[in-house]
Write an enzyme that holds these catalytic residues in place. Structure first.
Site, PDB file in Angstrom:
ATOM      1  CB  THR A  72      24.140-101.145  73.053  1.00  0.00           C
ATOM      2  OG1 THR A  72      24.233-100.002  73.915  1.00  0.00           O
ATOM      3  CG2 THR A  72      22.814-101.847  73.262  1.00  0.00           C
ATOM      4  CG  HIS A 132      31.762 -97.132  80.196  1.00  0.00           C
ATOM      5  ND1 HIS A 132      31.869 -97.470  78.876  1.00  0.00           N
ATOM      6  CD2 HIS A 132      30.438 -96.907  80.428  1.00  0.00           C
ATOM      7  CE1 HIS A 132      30.658 -97.463  78.321  1.00  0.00           C
ATOM      8  NE2 HIS A 132      29.776 -97.140  79.250  1.00  0.00           N
ATOM      9  NE  ARG A 285      22.369 -90.143  68.347  1.00  0.00           N
ATOM     10  CZ  ARG A 285      22.738 -89.398  67.310  1.00  0.00           C
ATOM     11  NH1 ARG A 285      21.902 -88.500  66.829  1.00  0.00           N
ATOM     12  NH2 ARG A 285      23.932 -89.503  66.761  1.00  0.00           N
TER      13      ARG A 285
HETATM   14  P1  A3P Z   1      24.452 -93.005  67.813  1.00  0.00           P
HETATM   15  O1  A3P Z   1      24.055 -92.176  68.999  1.00  0.00           O
HETATM   16  O2  A3P Z   1      25.530 -92.370  66.994  1.00  0.00           O
HETATM   17  O3  A3P Z   1      23.305 -93.465  66.999  1.00  0.00           O
HETATM   18  P2  A3P Z   1      26.796 -97.333  73.397  1.00  0.00           P
HETATM   19  O4  A3P Z   1      26.117 -98.613  73.145  1.00  0.00           O
HETATM   20  O5  A3P Z   1      28.257 -97.476  73.707  1.00  0.00           O
HETATM   21  O6  A3P Z   1      26.049 -96.507  74.355  1.00  0.00           O
HETATM   22  O7  A3P Z   1      26.820 -96.570  71.993  1.00  0.00           O
HETATM   23  C1  A3P Z   1      25.615 -96.099  71.468  1.00  0.00           C
HETATM   24  C2  A3P Z   1      25.754 -95.901  69.986  1.00  0.00           C
HETATM   25  O8  A3P Z   1      25.701 -97.184  69.325  1.00  0.00           O
HETATM   26  C3  A3P Z   1      24.596 -95.102  69.460  1.00  0.00           C
HETATM   27  O9  A3P Z   1      25.118 -94.357  68.361  1.00  0.00           O
HETATM   28  C4  A3P Z   1      23.616 -96.183  69.022  1.00  0.00           C
HETATM   29  O10 A3P Z   1      22.664 -95.755  68.092  1.00  0.00           O
HETATM   30  C5  A3P Z   1      24.586 -97.212  68.437  1.00  0.00           C
HETATM   31  N1  A3P Z   1      24.048 -98.573  68.430  1.00  0.00           N
HETATM   32  C6  A3P Z   1      23.279 -99.172  69.366  1.00  0.00           C
HETATM   33  N2  A3P Z   1      22.991-100.420  69.007  1.00  0.00           N
HETATM   34  C7  A3P Z   1      23.565-100.638  67.807  1.00  0.00           C
HETATM   35  C8  A3P Z   1      23.603-101.751  66.908  1.00  0.00           C
HETATM   36  N3  A3P Z   1      22.964-102.867  67.187  1.00  0.00           N
HETATM   37  N4  A3P Z   1      24.288-101.615  65.773  1.00  0.00           N
HETATM   38  C9  A3P Z   1      24.929-100.466  65.471  1.00  0.00           C
HETATM   39  N5  A3P Z   1      24.927 -99.375  66.276  1.00  0.00           N
HETATM   40  C10 A3P Z   1      24.263 -99.456  67.437  1.00  0.00           C
END
Ligand code: A3P
Length: 319
Positions: A72, A132, A285
């Site tokens: 994301t 993915h 999260r």
């Molecule tokens: P956590 O669950 O450890 O908090 P993806 O985007 O691949 O689904 O990964 C999700 C993870 O990226 C989550 O980690 C989420 O909180 C974190 N995340 C989402 N947006 C973010 C941002 N802008 N900066 C840093 N981390 C981010």
């Protein structure tokens, strides 16, 4: 199983190929082993179509990641970087202020699964897309194409598992132990995680101009440096004027965890992943490194670390 070369087949017509593939059940889902990767059964036909039908264009940028490794964030950063001409990152009308990053960068696996790949064709160049898929699942027209850039992001596999657990437990009934055991066996969706990592890692070593290998933890430490690296890699380096105007720092600010999490576009609404439906909120999260300590026993962590270390041995990649 052999795949014929009919580029016009819609995804539904490959059922015979799917039923010949090895299968496994994990987390209440049927997985099929396709080209070395365990994929959700419903996606296989789309992947076959993708291999046949996807036509890369010069300038394409493909973001690649295992689930829950910062996709994301990377989507937001790459989108803001590539769109900075039309949409200055400090502007009050920026698309990321009203849209979830997943709405700004299409997920090609899902579009091919749903037979909606025409949406990728309709995108203006240079296109920005996400997958993915393991590198072994991508067509040679992408992996052996000097005009197609791949940006891969990963993170400590323990944090990835914990993040995946929090993300999926809302849509699937299973325990953390279920997820942990299937990941240790390599039979989790898009598993084995070590092959996912190694495919892009090796390519980043042999073709550094085509594959950029990023790590979430390093990006947290120096986000502006990584945005500059990303911009250079995709052939759109920041000019002196961009730098003087503070564009790299503005992009990082716009895409920061707190900023995105706080937007109403990301507090409400949901993302239709065709197979699952996820609330926009669930993509944000904690956004930190090392949260595995709050969810995994030291024994589990040691077991998983040992497996990962073993599988990556000799590659130069460590966590
Ligand atoms: P956590 O669950 O450890 O908090 P993806 O985007 O691949 O689904 O990964 C999700 C993870 O990226 C989550 O980690 C989420 O909180 C974190 N995340 C989402 N947006 C973010 C941002 N802008 N900066 C840093 N981390 C981010």
């Amino acid at each position: 199983a052999a795949v014929d070369d009919d580029r016009s087949s819609p995804p539904e017509e490959h059922g015979d190929i799917v039923s010949d593939l090895p299968s496994s059940t994990a987390l209440g889902m049927v997985l099929r082993q396709y080209r070395g990767s365990w994929v959700i059964q419903e996606r296989v036909t789309g992947f076959i179509s993708l291999q046949r039908r996807f036509t890369p264009r010069p300038g394409d940028v493909l973001l690649a990641s295992p689930a829950k490794c910062g996709t994301t964030w990377l989507k937001a950063l790459a989108f803001a970087t590539m769109a900075r001409g039309a949409h200055p990152p400090a502007g009050a009308q920026h698309p990321l202020l009203r849209m979830n990053p997943h709405e700004c960068v299409p997920f090609m696996d899902e579009l091919f699964t749903a037979g909606q790949d025409a949406r990728l064709e309709a995108l203006p160049s240079p296109r920005l897309m996400h997958t993915h898929m393991h590198r072994s699942l991508l067509p040679a027209s992408v992996t052996h194409n000097p005009d197609c850039k791949i940006v891969f992001i990963c993170r400590d596999p323990k944090d990835m598992l914990v993040s995946l657990w929090h993300f999926l437990k809302g849509v699937r009934p299973f325990t953390f132990a279920d997820l942990f055991n299937s990941a240790c066996e390599g039979k989790s969706p898009n598993g084995p995680i070590w092959d996912h990592l190694l495919g892009y890692w090796s390519a980043s070593k042999t073709s550094p101009d085509n594959v950029l290998f990023l790590r979430y933890e390093e990006m947290l430490i120096d986000p502006v440096g990584h945005v500059r690296k990303l911009a250079r890699f995709i052939g759109q380096p920041f000019s002196h004027t961009d730098e003087a105007a503070g564009i790299p720092a503005d992009i990082v600010k716009l895409c920061s965890f707190d900023k995105l999490k706080g937007l109403s576009a990301n507090k409400a609404g949901s993302y239709d992943g065709k197979i699952f439906n996820f609330s926009h909120e669930s993509f944000f999260r904690k956004g930190v490194a090392g949260d595995w300590v709050n969810n995994m026993t030291p024994e589990m962590a040691q077991r998983f670390d040992t497996i990962i270390e073993d599988k990556l041995r000799g590659s130069g990649l460590t966590f």
